[in-house]
Write a protein that holds these residues in place. Sequence first.
Motif, short mmCIF file in Angstrom:
data_model
loop_
_atom_site.label_atom_id
_atom_site.label_comp_id
_atom_site.label_asym_id
_atom_site.label_seq_id
_atom_site.Cartn_x
_atom_site.Cartn_y
_atom_site.Cartn_z
N LYS A 130 0.83 -1.21 0.00
CA LYS A 130 0.00 0.00 0.00
C LYS A 130 0.86 1.25 0.00
O LYS A 130 0.52 2.25 -0.63
CB LYS A 130 -0.95 -0.01 1.19
N THR A 131 2.01 1.20 0.71
CA THR A 131 2.92 2.34 0.71
C THR A 131 3.48 2.58 -0.69
O THR A 131 3.56 3.73 -1.15
CB THR A 131 4.07 2.10 1.71
N ALA A 132 3.85 1.50 -1.37
CA ALA A 132 4.36 1.62 -2.74
C ALA A 132 3.28 2.20 -3.65
O ALA A 132 3.55 3.09 -4.47
CB ALA A 132 4.85 0.27 -3.24
N ALA A 137 1.03 6.80 -6.41
CA ALA A 137 -0.08 7.73 -6.62
C ALA A 137 0.35 9.16 -6.32
O ALA A 137 -0.01 10.10 -7.05
CB ALA A 137 -1.26 7.32 -5.74
N ILE A 138 1.15 9.32 -5.24
CA ILE A 138 1.63 10.65 -4.89
C ILE A 138 2.53 11.20 -5.99
O ILE A 138 2.44 12.37 -6.37
CB ILE A 138 2.35 10.63 -3.51
N SER A 139 3.42 10.35 -6.51
CA SER A 139 4.31 10.83 -7.59
C SER A 139 3.51 11.18 -8.84
O SER A 139 3.81 12.16 -9.53
CB SER A 139 5.39 9.78 -7.89
N GLU A 140 2.44 10.39 -9.10
CA GLU A 140 1.58 10.72 -10.24
C GLU A 140 0.86 12.04 -10.01
O GLU A 140 0.72 12.87 -10.91
CB GLU A 140 0.57 9.59 -10.49
N ILE A 141 0.39 12.22 -8.76
CA ILE A 141 -0.31 13.47 -8.41
C ILE A 141 0.66 14.65 -8.53
O ILE A 141 0.30 15.71 -9.04
CB ILE A 141 -0.93 13.37 -7.01
#
Length: 183
Positions: A130-132, A137-141
């Motif tokens: 989930k962290t990965a 997702a954070i890097s995509e955001i």
Amino acid sequence: MATETTAAETVSACVDAGGSAVGMPQLCGDWIGNQVFWLIITLVVIYFVLSRIALPRIASVLAERQGTITNDIAAAEELKRKAEEAEAAYQKSLADARAEAQTIAQKARDDIKAELDDAMAKADAEIAAKTAESEQAISEIRASALEHVEVVAKDTAAAIVQALGAQPDEARIAAAVDNRMKG
């Protein structure tokens, strides 16, 4: 007739003329010999009755009692020995049961610890996954946000230039925003 005695002559000092005893007959001196004779006869009879009948029975009862007491003491000692053996066996079985309970408890603790370790490993793996996913997702955001920031910055710069009364040049605004975003 000197050998004949009359009734008056046979009367002793212990009996009056009417034939009744005067005082206590046991204390009459004339009758002491007769009383001693019968006393000796009675004592001999009592001695033989006691020595031949009563005392052997009493002795046999006493011997029987002593035998019973001796047997009871021996039986009590045997029962005491058996009770001590039973207590020793009970203590041994109690110690064995405690040791077995400790073994079972330790095995249960080991099993629970192994299951807990497995569950923690699974949870760590899920958290890592989930962290990965979250980092991706954070890097995509962030990437998306940077693109949007660039678009917003270009639109804002064009609006500012237009508000100042000049005509916005899209190429110059794009170059200035790119230059500023690089650092």
